[in-house]
Design a protein around this motif. Structure first.
Motif, PDB file in Angstrom:
ATOM      1  N   MET A   1       1.075  -1.134   0.184  1.00  0.00           N
ATOM      2  CA  MET A   1       0.756  -0.196  -0.211  1.00  0.00           C
ATOM      3  C   MET A   1       0.784   0.870   0.096  1.00  0.00           C
ATOM      4  O   MET A   1       0.721   2.394  -0.552  1.00  0.00           O
TER       5      MET A   1
ATOM      6  N   ARG B   1       0.924   3.676  -3.169  1.00  0.00           N
ATOM      7  CA  ARG B   1       0.984   5.920  -2.734  1.00  0.00           C
ATOM      8  C   ARG B   1       1.851   6.520  -3.087  1.00  0.00           C
ATOM      9  O   ARG B   1       1.418   8.084  -3.749  1.00  0.00           O
ATOM     10  N   LYS B   2       2.557   5.513  -3.142  1.00  0.00           N
ATOM     11  CA  LYS B   2       4.801   6.567  -3.330  1.00  0.00           C
ATOM     12  C   LYS B   2       4.456   6.790  -4.573  1.00  0.00           C
ATOM     13  O   LYS B   2       5.213   7.578  -5.446  1.00  0.00           O
TER      14      LYS B   2
ATOM     15  N   THR C   1       3.261   6.663  -8.409  1.00  0.00           N
ATOM     16  CA  THR C   1       1.600   6.203  -8.758  1.00  0.00           C
ATOM     17  C   THR C   1       2.146   6.036 -10.440  1.00  0.00           C
ATOM     18  O   THR C   1       1.231   5.331 -10.600  1.00  0.00           O
TER      19      THR C   1
ATOM     20  N   GLY D   1      -2.410  -0.697  -4.982  1.00  0.00           N
ATOM     21  CA  GLY D   1      -2.975  -0.208  -3.805  1.00  0.00           C
ATOM     22  C   GLY D   1      -4.230  -0.931  -3.211  1.00  0.00           C
ATOM     23  O   GLY D   1      -4.812  -0.727  -2.793  1.00  0.00           O
TER      24      GLY D   1
ATOM     25  N   LYS E   1      -3.935   0.416   5.119  1.00  0.00           N
ATOM     26  CA  LYS E   1      -4.003   1.586   4.173  1.00  0.00           C
ATOM     27  C   LYS E   1      -3.625   3.151   4.863  1.00  0.00           C
ATOM     28  O   LYS E   1      -3.292   4.073   4.584  1.00  0.00           O
TER      29      LYS E   1
ATOM     30  N   ALA F   1      -1.647   6.217   6.237  1.00  0.00           N
ATOM     31  CA  ALA F   1       0.163   6.774   5.952  1.00  0.00           C
ATOM     32  C   ALA F   1       0.745   6.708   6.544  1.00  0.00           C
ATOM     33  O   ALA F   1       2.350   6.487   6.555  1.00  0.00           O
TER      34      ALA F   1
ATOM     35  N   GLN G   1       2.006   3.491   7.394  1.00  0.00           N
ATOM     36  CA  GLN G   1       3.077   3.180   6.364  1.00  0.00           C
ATOM     37  C   GLN G   1       4.361   3.174   6.349  1.00  0.00           C
ATOM     38  O   GLN G   1       5.583   3.221   6.139  1.00  0.00           O
TER      39      GLN G   1
END
Length: 255
Positions: A164, A168-169, A171, A218, A234, A236, A239
């Protein structure tokens, strides 16, 4: 034709995924723990492009494996399949860390950071991640992990968190986690009730399919369908905490 690297592909689901991808006409590079297992893997997977060796319970060997992968050129997909389950609760590698944590959690992190960025990343998790501890404060600090208690469920949650975070990082990458089910492999045991074919088909599908359902990022999949996962994965903040702890332990930064 796609180029795919699969960790832990000397046997089990990794080997089955490799065979399926080769049958579809793709180029697959295998990974095995040592030279003896590498030879057996090559014998059992005709058509494999190469087999690389590294003991993923060693941080240094895992870093070296990334260099070996990069020396072969860019891959279209990497399947982080390698994992251990039945190790002694107190089993500690020379790095001073629990083997479960190094193989299942740190190795995918290190390889993700160091291997040239592919288009697709697939991380093998488990339905058992739902019992994982989202309190990452209990993770080992540096190499002072001898007294840490990290369970298999915890490490499989880490794999979902990592997937995840990457989604997110990064793309420009399709990054997803997979629950292959409780299937009859050496790890799952002969009495495992799930379907062995379905156990590897999702990884293969995510690695090469051009179906819109596979070109996503994701998500957590079970048998080619999006499935429920622990919501903490999920988050952030969770993470970033996980990534920071992995960087602290390994000295490897996710760019």
């Amino acid at each position: 034709m796609a180029r795919i690297f699969i960790t832990g592909s000397a046997d089990g689901l990794g080997q089955l995924a490799a065979k399926a991808l080769i049958k579809q006409g793709h180029q697959v590079v295998l990974h095995a723990r040592n030279a003896e297992r590498a030879k057996r893997a090559f014998d059992k997977v005709p058509g494999a492009g190469d087999v690389l060796t590294a003991d993923l319970s060693s941080i240094d060997e895992t870093k070296a494996l990334a260099s070996k992968v990069n020396a072969l050129g860019k891959f279209d997909a990497v399947i982080h399949n390698a994992g251990v389950y039945q190790v002694s609760r107190n089993s500690v590698h020379a790095d001073g860390l629990p083997v479960l944590f190094v193989v299942n959690s740190l190795a995918p992190y290190i390889l993700t950071c160091l291997i040239q960025k592919p288009e697709r990343l697939i991380y093998l998790s488990s339905g058992m991640h739902l019992q994982g501890d989202p309190n990452l404060d209990r993770l080992p600090v540096g190499t002072q992990g001898r007294n840490s208690h990290v369970t298999y469920s915890d490490t499989k949650l880490h794999d979902v968190i990592l997937s995840m975070a990457i989604a997110r990082k990064w793309t420009d990458v399709f990054a997803n986690a997979v629950d292959p089910g409780w299937v009859p492999t050496k790890m799952g045991g002969a009495g495992a009730p799930d379907n062995i074919e379905k156990g590897f088909q999702t990884q293969v599908w995510l690695a090469v399919s051009n179906e819109p359902e596979a070109r996503v990022s994701g998500y957590y999949f079970h048998h080619k369908r999006q499935a429920h996962y622990l919501p903490a994965a999920k988050d952030a903040g969770a993470q970033e905490q996980f990534l920071a702890r992995c960087e602290q332990i390994t000295g490897v930064l996710l760019q």
